[in-house]
Design an enzyme around this catalytic site. Sequence first.
Site, short mmCIF file in Angstrom:
data_model
loop_
_atom_site.label_atom_id
_atom_site.label_comp_id
_atom_site.label_asym_id
_atom_site.label_seq_id
_atom_site.Cartn_x
_atom_site.Cartn_y
_atom_site.Cartn_z
N ASN A 8 -22.67 -82.54 18.29
CA ASN A 8 -23.04 -83.07 16.97
C ASN A 8 -22.58 -84.53 16.96
O ASN A 8 -21.40 -84.83 16.74
CB ASN A 8 -22.33 -82.25 15.89
CG ASN A 8 -22.72 -82.70 14.49
OD1 ASN A 8 -23.39 -83.73 14.31
ND2 ASN A 8 -22.31 -81.94 13.50
N GLU A 384 -22.61 -73.76 11.84
CA GLU A 384 -23.79 -74.46 12.33
C GLU A 384 -23.80 -74.52 13.85
O GLU A 384 -24.86 -74.43 14.48
CB GLU A 384 -23.82 -75.87 11.74
CG GLU A 384 -24.17 -75.88 10.26
CD GLU A 384 -23.66 -77.10 9.52
OE1 GLU A 384 -22.42 -77.31 9.52
OE2 GLU A 384 -24.47 -77.84 8.95
#
Length: 405
Positions: A8, A384
Amino acid sequence: MMKVLVINAGSSSVKYYLYEMPQAQVLARGSVERIGEKTSKLTHVFGSQTYASDVSTPDVDEAVHLVLDTLVDEDVGVLDDFSEVGAVGHRVVHGGEEFTGSMLVDEHVITSIEKFADLAPLHNPPNLAGIRAVGAKLPGVTQVACFDTAFHTTIPKVAYLYGLPYELYEKYRIRRYGFHGISHRYVARRVAALMNRGKYDVNAITCHLGNGCSITAVKNGHSIDTSMGFTPLEGVPMGTRSGDLDPAILFYLVDKGYDPQSLKTLCNKKSGLLGISGLSNDIRNLLELSAQGNKRATLAIDVFCYRIRKYIGAYAAVLEPFDAIAFTGGIGENAVRLREQICGGMSQLGVQLDRTANEAATGTEAPISAPASRVKVFVVPTNEQVAIAKDTYELANQGHPVASR
Ligand code: ADP
């Protein structure tokens, strides 16, 4: 079995997780924070050990290289060499109207992420830099892009169009896109599982309340409306973002001498909980100050909860009927008092909290509604990174897009 790396990459930090799939066992995780500052900080967790070091990473590219080097480091690494990495999944904020699910990265996907940087100038460029840095260091590795917007591509036109001239949609694609989609999808699927239903057999309102906040109406497992819009600025007030505004306020402030840049800063960085309280964007501080009798802290919390209730009410009307509300994100998962304030007095909608269950649920997956409540209420810690790892694993094995739908 396959090792899947999840990246990320944001403009000031890169977070990573290395999983053994399909069991989703975490082999290592960590982050590089304060990218571009004088000293950046690497934190690397492997097994029960944590390695932390001050480093120099001027940009995302260098930060991703550092992450990869750390994973194969002789002392703290968990891989013998890069060939052990089966696939790499990336969080990508904006996939425009084009990407309705996660995608194997190819030239077309890269060009599109670049194109959508126009819509997400702070996010897509570092996301793409992460993909390119991995491609340079691990040439030929399967890479997957998981889009925050993808889950919301099922929102119908009636909900995504603004009341602006239609030409602006045709010319500039000005519409509601929605964000936090990876989280809303994950939570919606967990709610279905917790209710022993199929994943497309649930109508729920998912509330992602963190520094950024968004509420989504999920019908038969699909997003049909969400509070964030063309950008993440719309919706409920957030830590420092205003949420919904009468746009005329901005014209009025222009007349008062504000320029576009200062309005951007005002709405994104100085508003929301911070702006109303004048004290903090962190709900923990505000709860503490409110408990001590601070009126502005209490006011900020009250506005926040009131606006979330309004969205829940609106989505209850469009879902009709709805089975569940779920809370996630740092606030949703932990702030017991806020959940109580948001859900209190919603008995007309069929929502009744179980006080004890609500108090016990901090950071854990749990039902918090009373047995008699028609609408079930859940706390679901978001994950996530696992959602990205699963999509990546599936795509790497199957080779066709994983539909968000
Ligand atoms: P991000 O959107 O940056 O991922 P998070 O999901 O971590 O942010 O949420 C940050 C918010 O969660 C902050 O407002 C913080 O105060 C709140 N929060 C974190 N832990 C707690 C807690 N134990 N109790 C109440 N609020 C919490």
